[in-house]
Enzyme design. Structure first.
Site, PDB file in Angstrom:
ATOM      1  N   LYS A   1       0.928  -1.321  -0.007  1.00 55.77           N
ATOM      2  CA  LYS A   1       0.048   0.121   0.029  1.00 55.77           C
ATOM      3  C   LYS A   1       0.908   1.209   0.119  1.00 55.77           C
ATOM      4  CE  LYS A   1      -3.695   1.838   2.898  1.00 55.77           C
ATOM      5  NZ  LYS A   1      -4.130   1.533   4.208  1.00 55.77           N
TER       6      LYS A   1
ATOM      7  N   SER B   1      -8.969   2.078   3.386  1.00 52.38           N
ATOM      8  CA  SER B   1      -8.104   2.853   2.547  1.00 52.38           C
ATOM      9  C   SER B   1      -7.384   1.728   1.584  1.00 52.38           C
ATOM     10  CB  SER B   1      -7.238   3.666   3.463  1.00 52.38           C
ATOM     11  OG  SER B   1      -6.541   2.787   4.418  1.00 52.38           O
TER      12      SER B   1
ATOM     13  N   SER C   1      -9.762  -0.423   7.316  1.00 47.11           N
ATOM     14  CA  SER C   1      -8.988  -0.478   6.023  1.00 47.11           C
ATOM     15  C   SER C   1      -8.439  -1.593   5.205  1.00 47.11           C
ATOM     16  CB  SER C   1      -7.855   0.774   6.094  1.00 47.11           C
ATOM     17  OG  SER C   1      -8.496   2.053   6.282  1.00 47.11           O
TER      18      SER C   1
END
Lengths: 543, 543
Positions: free
Chosen positions: A125, A200, A224
């Site tokens: 990420k 996220s 997330s």
């Protein structure tokens, strides 16, 4: 000075130049093609590339590498190619660093038989620092921000034989459940491009769903890891605080530790959870991350030593409703199917009544906005870009709390989590096993992945962050408009409840094919048991 | 309405009435009698009471109970009597609840052979809630504040067969290193009543030194277990965060979690540390405290699995100076003696250079004062009593930080602890064992227990709270004015350095007989290994 729009456009253009011409799709599917997981990858990739990337079982993938059937270079090549194709379909990548990845793969090919340590390719990420790679976290003002060091997580993964080759898209500042920012735009859900991939860790979720990677690392502060895993039909684990090293990764609102963000795996096969967690524990993160817990992989816990031992009859409490926001029909169907599957496998399903322990979203929102939005405003201010984010997570006009006020929110959190734990313990009278319920089975969200730009309710996952419960999501079904028909409006208990109903129920067709996933929630520090119980639930569902 | 002075006087008078007439000392030793550990207890206690209370080895004490040689009632009676005598000599108690203790002892006598669970009598610092017992935490305004529930810690101790019978004195609000408040006044050091017993668990330290209890529970936010243990020549362990359950105990500035206060044992024999920690781990605190870590007692860790195995040659790094505040002569002597003892036992002693990692006391002070003193002011305001506390811990005019400013302090803490950990890891090149140093040996304080009302420097212990290192103190020697002579003034590096020199060096005779103790500091979550290494160092010193 260039405008923020120009800087963002330049960054996107620069990313586009990293797409090799032989991987550029000459014709993109039209907007009517919502499900791009069915894209004919063999039109761009070789047969072997497709074979490799569709080997979703991480253990099998590793076995094929360790037995010399596939080289690391072949595997990395197959995945980066597929990742780049996926990116053109759902806009999931933020950085592509193939040269670095291929060099690492070559090292592994040269030595892997001696070390036996390859755990396969991974990606990260856009908040996990990798030396020499740009990290924007969705801020235009951070374009050009190249990490000087590997984060502890990236370093340990590399040490364990991982190969890092791309970075994936996130919401601006990471702070809401939809992966959109002013640099890279919006990532779409591969199963239905009209819907969000969640956030996220949404770019991560979309990429893995496209089989552009077998396993990746996300972060979870309110859901997330789990929301994007759930919205893409993946397995994703939220470990408890400080199990996976966060040190050296970048985050929003650093210093906010009342709810600690955690890193964890996202993967298309359930065995990937164990592979990742075991590899990270074996790397002893506590030696290099000052807050990482000294918790080696615990095989006895994985074999359910605290749950009657492997093979014992388990009791799961199903959470049909959190008392605030009623889950929409496909989740009720998923819970029903899961309960039936568990009972068919000899386990028991009871009800987890949330009546005493309704999620305290005002504590989350209070903590996330306690600096009056100052941290995010500073980062936005570097470029002048506008603010993004949902009102269900970020206040539109946040009040900057004093430290004393902030501490009172922390105290309120402690009262909530003690009450929740007591409530869990009290279930001992309902299970028939002599133990309180072994795990809670809950929706990952009250709504299917919603349409773009539609605020969602994140407290089906969020209460686990407060309580620090270890929790994994697993896929159960997909939305079928023929079955998951519109319900009549009920008496709404809250604005969230009403909004969720209105967003989700207007037209079930909108959500066709969207993955519907549940969570298996264990106690704090029960990662191993949660992985095993998730395997058990998944096997029951597949039986 | 009564003044705060009247309320405090009434409370003290009420406590005095709880002293049975046969235990009231008719003649108190004069102020010239500084060392009251030599008080002739047999003038008040029976021979058997003295024999029991002078059985300092906790394991032997438990063995005698479990073999039926002494009943729990006898043991509890002996200890409460001695505690009450001790109180008249050093003013260490705040609550006496003998009836409750004797009833509990009777229960244990009736059943202990069946359960085998007695771990012996214990007492608690005045912040650990015990149902039905008053808790003031040094505030006049909290007189009459009777706990409605047992804290998790008290409950688990009772479940494990402990008997609670008194509560001990603390600083106002717990927030400085000297046990004085407007309710109960000052507790003196039993070895030299002109000196402080330290704090915040100072009443506890004084009581155990007087053998009024074999083992007690203190709390540690900056050294509050270790400083009073050190100042009284006891063993005291600061466990890492959330190992011992804090839930349901009362604290100052609840919600301040950037440095988490921890509970831990204080005891007159080193084996007491293991007895306590093992009993608490066996009670599975994570089942009832929502933030307690799921960490069972780890025998492999105790047998030094991560340190070459039991019997391996260990390497200890001695910290002669923290780079801020130079330790006074008896500590240098204690370090020298300890190094020689370790080398004689076959271990190695190297130097821990703090030059790169000077303690960051401004972070502690910033965090402790971040609410502008609001929490403490509210509690003081209930009665109007004046503020107490050292300027080295509590700002005289604290600034109330915004949440964003508070978060920046947390970030600064994280940078410090990462640097400290890296520095520890870098010692691998100096040890000759293939491992970084196994533990750090450091002074518990740069000064001997100081005279009353004299601010001290707490960052020899405080840096462990920041880094969350597990750390135990052990006694080495006592001040001998003939050897520990006044040093000429050195070039002072800081105000703390100068103050420490001036407080400590004016007249060594002032500190005659004061205990001098060191810390054995392990990494985060290394309680078991730290206990074992403390046993090893103590055995080497006694050899």
């Amino acid at each position: 000075m260039a405008s923020w729009q120009d800087k963002a456009a330049a960054k996107r253009a620069s990313l586009a130049t990293l797409i090799p011409s032989d991987l550029k799709l000459s014709a993109l599917p039209g907007s009517a093609t919502l499900n791009v997981t069915l894209f004919p990858f063999d039109s761009v990739l070789s047969h072997r590339d497709v074979e490799i990337t569709e080997t979703v079982n991480v253990s099998i993938l590793l076995k094929k590498i360790s037995e010399g059937e596939w080289t690391a270079t072949e595997v990395v090549s197959a995945y980066y190619k597929r990742a780049i194709v996926a990116h053109q379909l759902v806009n999931c990548l933020t950085e592509i660093f193939i040269d670095q990845a291929l060099a690492r793969a070559k090292e592994l090919d040269d030595y892997f038989q001696a070390t036996g340590k390859t755990i396969g390719p991974l990606h990260l990420k856009d908040q996990i620092d990798v030396k020499g790679v740009e990290l924007t976290m969705g801020y235009v003002g951070w374009i050009g921000n190249v990490s000087k060091e590997n984060s502890v997580c990236a370093q340990l993964l590399l040490d364990q034989g991982a190969v890092l080759y791309v970075r994936t898209n996130v919401p601006q500042a990471l702070m809401f459940g939809e992966s959109v920012n002013n640099v890279f735009g919006t990532t779409s859900n591969p199963f239905n491009r009209n819907l969000t991939c969640g956030g996220s860790s949404g770019g991560e979720g979309a990429l893995i769903a496209m089989k552009g990677s077998p396993l990746g690392v996300g972060s979870d502060l309110g859901g997330s890891i789990r929301i994007p895993s759930a919205f893409q039909g993946l397995y994703g684990l939220r470990p408890s605080y400080n199990r996976i090293p966060y040190c050296g990764s970048t985050n929003s609102m650093e210093g906010q530790e009342a709810i600690t963000s955690v890193l964890g795996p996202m993967t298309c096969s359930v065995d990937g959870l164990k592979v990742f967690m075991q590899a990270m524990a074996d790397a002893k993160p506590w030696l290099s991350d000052p807050v990482a817990l000294r918790l080696p992989w615990n095989d006895a816990a994985y074999l359910l030593a605290d749950h009657g031992g492997d093979g014992a009859r388990l009791c799961f409490a199903l959470m049909w409703d959190d008392g605030v926001c009623r889950p929409m029909p496909p989740y009720i169907r998923a819970l029903r199917e899961t309960k039936a599957a568990l009972e068919a496998a000899g386990h028991k399903g009871t009800r987890f009544s949330p009546s005493l322990v309704k999620p305290v979203s005002h504590v989350h929102i209070g903590l996330f906005n306690a600096d009056g939005g100052h941290d995010i405003a500073l980062a936005r201010g570097l470029s002048g870009e506008p603010k993004l984010g949902w009102s269900t997570v970020l206040d539109s006009e946040p009040k900057h709390l004093s430290t004393y006020e902030y501490w009172q929110l922390c105290r309120e959190r402690t009262i909530f989590i003690k009450k929740h734990l007591d409530h869990w313990n009290d279930t001992v009278s309902t299970t028939g096993t002599g133990r309180p319920v072994d795990a809670i089975i809950a929706p990952a969200s009250p709504s299917a992945p919603s349409q773009h730009n539609t605020p969602g309710y994140i407290y089906y996952t969020g209460f686990c962050n407060l309580c620090d419960y270890s929790a994994a999501v697993f896929p159960v079904t997909t939305v079928d408009p023929a079955i998951d028909v519109k319900l009549p409006a009920h008496e709404f208990r809250s604005v969230n409840d009403q909004t969720n109903y209105e967003n989700c129920m207007n037209e079930p067709e909108t959500f066709r094919n969207a993955p519907i996933s549940l969570q298996c929630i264990g106690r704090k520090n029960e990662e191993e048991a949660v992985i095993r119980m998730t395997e058990i639930v998944s096997a029951a569902l597949q039986a």
